[in-house]
Design a protein around this motif. Structure first.
Motif, PDB file in Angstrom:
ATOM      1  N   LEU A   1      63.174  49.488  34.515  1.00 54.49           N
ATOM      2  CA  LEU A   1      63.299  48.046  34.711  1.00 54.49           C
ATOM      3  C   LEU A   1      61.972  47.361  35.013  1.00 54.49           C
ATOM      4  CD1 LEU A   1      66.582  47.890  36.775  1.00 54.49           C
ATOM      5  CD2 LEU A   1      66.252  47.468  34.354  1.00 54.49           C
ATOM      6  N   GLY A   2      61.024  48.057  35.615  1.00 57.16           N
ATOM      7  CA  GLY A   2      59.777  47.415  36.024  1.00 57.16           C
ATOM      8  C   GLY A   2      58.613  47.738  35.124  1.00 57.16           C
ATOM      9  N   MET A   3      58.769  47.547  33.834  1.00 55.10           N
ATOM     10  CA  MET A   3      57.679  47.879  32.916  1.00 55.10           C
ATOM     11  C   MET A   3      56.592  46.810  32.989  1.00 55.10           C
ATOM     12  SD  MET A   3      59.743  49.367  29.653  1.00 55.10           S
ATOM     13  CE  MET A   3      58.248  49.815  28.828  1.00 55.10           C
ATOM     14  N   THR A   4      55.366  47.244  33.202  1.00 58.63           N
ATOM     15  CA  THR A   4      54.223  46.351  33.295  1.00 58.63           C
ATOM     16  C   THR A   4      53.180  46.803  32.277  1.00 58.63           C
ATOM     17  OG1 THR A   4      54.636  46.086  35.649  1.00 58.63           O
ATOM     18  CG2 THR A   4      52.472  45.441  34.857  1.00 58.63           C
ATOM     19  N   ARG A   5      52.537  45.843  31.637  1.00 56.42           N
ATOM     20  CA  ARG A   5      51.489  46.188  30.683  1.00 56.42           C
ATOM     21  C   ARG A   5      50.331  46.874  31.394  1.00 56.42           C
ATOM     22  NH1 ARG A   5      50.880  42.763  25.743  1.00 56.42           N
ATOM     23  NH2 ARG A   5      52.863  41.705  25.502  1.00 56.42           N
ATOM     24  N   LEU A   6      49.781  47.867  30.744  1.00 51.74           N
ATOM     25  CA  LEU A   6      48.632  48.569  31.299  1.00 51.74           C
ATOM     26  C   LEU A   6      47.317  48.004  30.780  1.00 51.74           C
ATOM     27  CD1 LEU A   6      49.940  52.242  31.081  1.00 51.74           C
ATOM     28  CD2 LEU A   6      49.966  50.701  33.043  1.00 51.74           C
ATOM     29  N   TYR A   7      47.360  47.248  29.685  1.00 57.88           N
ATOM     30  CA  TYR A   7      46.155  46.713  29.075  1.00 57.88           C
ATOM     31  C   TYR A   7      46.331  45.212  28.842  1.00 57.88           C
ATOM     32  CZ  TYR A   7      45.330  51.630  28.211  1.00 57.88           C
ATOM     33  OH  TYR A   7      45.166  52.968  28.369  1.00 57.88           O
ATOM     34  N   GLY A   8      45.228  44.471  28.848  1.00 55.61           N
ATOM     35  CA  GLY A   8      45.263  43.037  28.603  1.00 55.61           C
ATOM     36  C   GLY A   8      44.203  42.640  27.602  1.00 55.61           C
ATOM     37  N   ARG A   9      44.108  41.336  27.334  1.00 55.69           N
ATOM     38  CA  ARG A   9      43.131  40.816  26.378  1.00 55.69           C
ATOM     39  C   ARG A   9      42.247  39.790  27.052  1.00 55.69           C
ATOM     40  NH1 ARG A   9      45.920  40.210  20.523  1.00 55.69           N
ATOM     41  NH2 ARG A   9      47.045  42.159  20.563  1.00 55.69           N
ATOM     42  N   ALA A  10      41.017  39.754  26.626  1.00 52.81           N
ATOM     43  CA  ALA A  10      40.066  38.765  27.123  1.00 52.81           C
ATOM     44  C   ALA A  10      39.296  38.217  25.929  1.00 52.81           C
ATOM     45  CB  ALA A  10      39.113  39.395  28.129  1.00 52.81           C
ATOM     46  N   SER A  11      38.609  37.116  26.141  1.00 50.27           N
ATOM     47  CA  SER A  11      37.779  36.530  25.077  1.00 50.27           C
ATOM     48  C   SER A  11      36.705  37.526  24.665  1.00 50.27           C
ATOM     49  CB  SER A  11      37.120  35.246  25.567  1.00 50.27           C
ATOM     50  OG  SER A  11      38.097  34.316  25.948  1.00 50.27           O
ATOM     51  N   SER A  12      36.211  37.370  23.463  1.00 50.03           N
ATOM     52  CA  SER A  12      35.190  38.267  22.939  1.00 50.03           C
ATOM     53  C   SER A  12      33.971  38.277  23.856  1.00 50.03           C
ATOM     54  CB  SER A  12      34.799  37.828  21.533  1.00 50.03           C
ATOM     55  OG  SER A  12      33.839  38.704  20.999  1.00 50.03           O
ATOM     56  N   GLY A  13      33.538  39.446  24.232  1.00 55.16           N
ATOM     57  CA  GLY A  13      32.378  39.591  25.099  1.00 55.16           C
ATOM     58  C   GLY A  13      32.690  39.470  26.579  1.00 55.16           C
ATOM     59  N   GLU A  14      33.918  39.143  26.944  1.00 52.23           N
ATOM     60  CA  GLU A  14      34.311  38.988  28.348  1.00 52.23           C
ATOM     61  C   GLU A  14      35.108  40.211  28.784  1.00 52.23           C
ATOM     62  OE1 GLU A  14      33.639  36.320  30.381  1.00 52.23           O
ATOM     63  OE2 GLU A  14      32.390  35.571  28.747  1.00 52.23           O
ATOM     64  N   ARG A  15      35.055  40.495  30.067  1.00 54.94           N
ATOM     65  CA  ARG A  15      35.829  41.595  30.626  1.00 54.94           C
ATOM     66  C   ARG A  15      37.033  41.019  31.362  1.00 54.94           C
ATOM     67  NH1 ARG A  15      33.996  46.948  31.745  1.00 54.94           N
ATOM     68  NH2 ARG A  15      35.628  48.030  32.881  1.00 54.94           N
ATOM     69  N   LEU A  16      38.171  41.664  31.232  1.00 54.72           N
ATOM     70  CA  LEU A  16      39.393  41.208  31.877  1.00 54.72           C
ATOM     71  C   LEU A  16      39.529  41.885  33.236  1.00 54.72           C
ATOM     72  CD1 LEU A  16      42.117  39.700  31.710  1.00 54.72           C
ATOM     73  CD2 LEU A  16      43.075  41.810  30.808  1.00 54.72           C
ATOM     74  N   TYR A  17      39.739  41.078  34.266  1.00 57.11           N
ATOM     75  CA  TYR A  17      39.996  41.584  35.612  1.00 57.11           C
ATOM     76  C   TYR A  17      41.375  41.110  36.034  1.00 57.11           C
ATOM     77  CZ  TYR A  17      35.027  42.593  35.850  1.00 57.11           C
ATOM     78  OH  TYR A  17      33.784  43.093  35.603  1.00 57.11           O
ATOM     79  N   ASP A  18      42.215  42.036  36.392  1.00 54.66           N
ATOM     80  CA  ASP A  18      43.561  41.695  36.819  1.00 54.66           C
ATOM     81  C   ASP A  18      44.119  42.858  37.637  1.00 54.66           C
ATOM     82  OD1 ASP A  18      45.804  40.175  37.145  1.00 54.66           O
ATOM     83  OD2 ASP A  18      46.504  40.332  35.089  1.00 54.66           O
ATOM     84  N   SER A  19      45.172  42.601  38.369  1.00 53.93           N
ATOM     85  CA  SER A  19      45.815  43.672  39.134  1.00 53.93           C
ATOM     86  C   SER A  19      47.324  43.522  39.007  1.00 53.93           C
ATOM     87  CB  SER A  19      45.406  43.605  40.605  1.00 53.93           C
ATOM     88  OG  SER A  19      45.867  42.406  41.172  1.00 53.93           O
ATOM     89  N   THR A  20      48.018  44.614  39.217  1.00 52.95           N
ATOM     90  CA  THR A  20      49.466  44.604  39.150  1.00 52.95           C
ATOM     91  C   THR A  20      50.012  45.677  40.086  1.00 52.95           C
ATOM     92  OG1 THR A  20      51.368  44.778  37.707  1.00 52.95           O
ATOM     93  CG2 THR A  20      49.536  46.220  37.205  1.00 52.95           C
ATOM     94  N   GLN A  21      51.231  45.499  40.496  1.00 51.60           N
ATOM     95  CA  GLN A  21      51.866  46.521  41.318  1.00 51.60           C
ATOM     96  C   GLN A  21      52.293  47.667  40.420  1.00 51.60           C
ATOM     97  OE1 GLN A  21      55.086  44.503  43.203  1.00 51.60           O
ATOM     98  NE2 GLN A  21      53.775  43.449  44.662  1.00 51.60           N
ATOM     99  N   ARG A  22      52.153  48.872  40.918  1.00 50.37           N
ATOM    100  CA  ARG A  22      52.532  50.035  40.126  1.00 50.37           C
ATOM    101  C   ARG A  22      53.884  50.567  40.586  1.00 50.37           C
ATOM    102  NH1 ARG A  22      48.795  52.517  37.000  1.00 50.37           N
ATOM    103  NH2 ARG A  22      49.799  54.514  37.347  1.00 50.37           N
ATOM    104  N   ASN A  23      54.586  51.175  39.631  1.00 53.07           N
ATOM    105  CA  ASN A  23      55.851  51.865  39.913  1.00 53.07           C
ATOM    106  C   ASN A  23      56.900  50.954  40.528  1.00 53.07           C
ATOM    107  OD1 ASN A  23      54.709  54.234  38.941  1.00 53.07           O
ATOM    108  ND2 ASN A  23      53.920  54.774  40.949  1.00 53.07           N
ATOM    109  N   GLN A  24      56.974  49.729  40.079  1.00 48.54           N
ATOM    110  CA  GLN A  24      58.017  48.816  40.529  1.00 48.54           C
ATOM    111  C   GLN A  24      59.184  48.891  39.551  1.00 48.54           C
ATOM    112  OE1 GLN A  24      57.953  47.000  43.412  1.00 48.54           O
ATOM    113  NE2 GLN A  24      56.147  48.225  43.807  1.00 48.54           N
TER     114      GLN A  24
END
Length: 101
Positions: free
Chosen positions: A27-50
């Motif tokens: 039920l708690g599926m969360t994406r492990l990867y995200g997208r950012a603009s070209s040349g930018e790094r994506l920073y994000d956090s999420t709860q695990r194992n929910q």
């Protein structure tokens, strides 16, 4: 031996066949990867194992879905015995559809 098996299978009435299948979902599926603009790094956090795991069991015949069951966690022998005793066997013997869960 193959021919004997084929002859045996051809002698079975398809209305007497019941197929039991099990499937699971989280039920708690969360994406492990995200997208950012070209040349930018994506920073994000999420709860695990929910979220919990749910198992779905269904019994299907030519007449349609005979019995269903959903349980939290994984399927074991006791779950299959509960499915058989609580509706599946009555539906097969009596020929009426029932739902359990």
């Amino acid at each position: 031996m193959r021919f004997e098996y084929r002859d045996w299978v051809l002698g079975i009435d398809p209305h007497n066949l019941v197929f039991v299948d099990e499937s699971g979902l989280k039920l708690g599926m969360t994406r492990l990867y995200g997208r950012a603009s070209s040349g930018e790094r994506l920073y994000d956090s999420t709860q695990r194992n929910q979220g919990k795991n749910i198992s779905l069991i269904g019994a299907l015949s030519l007449d349609g879905l005979i019995a269903t069951m959903s349980i939290p966690g994984s399927v074991n022998t006791l779950c299959l015995c509960d499915l058989y005793q609580g509706g599946f066997s009555a539906a097969v013997v009596g020929g009426s559809n029932s739902s359990n869960g």
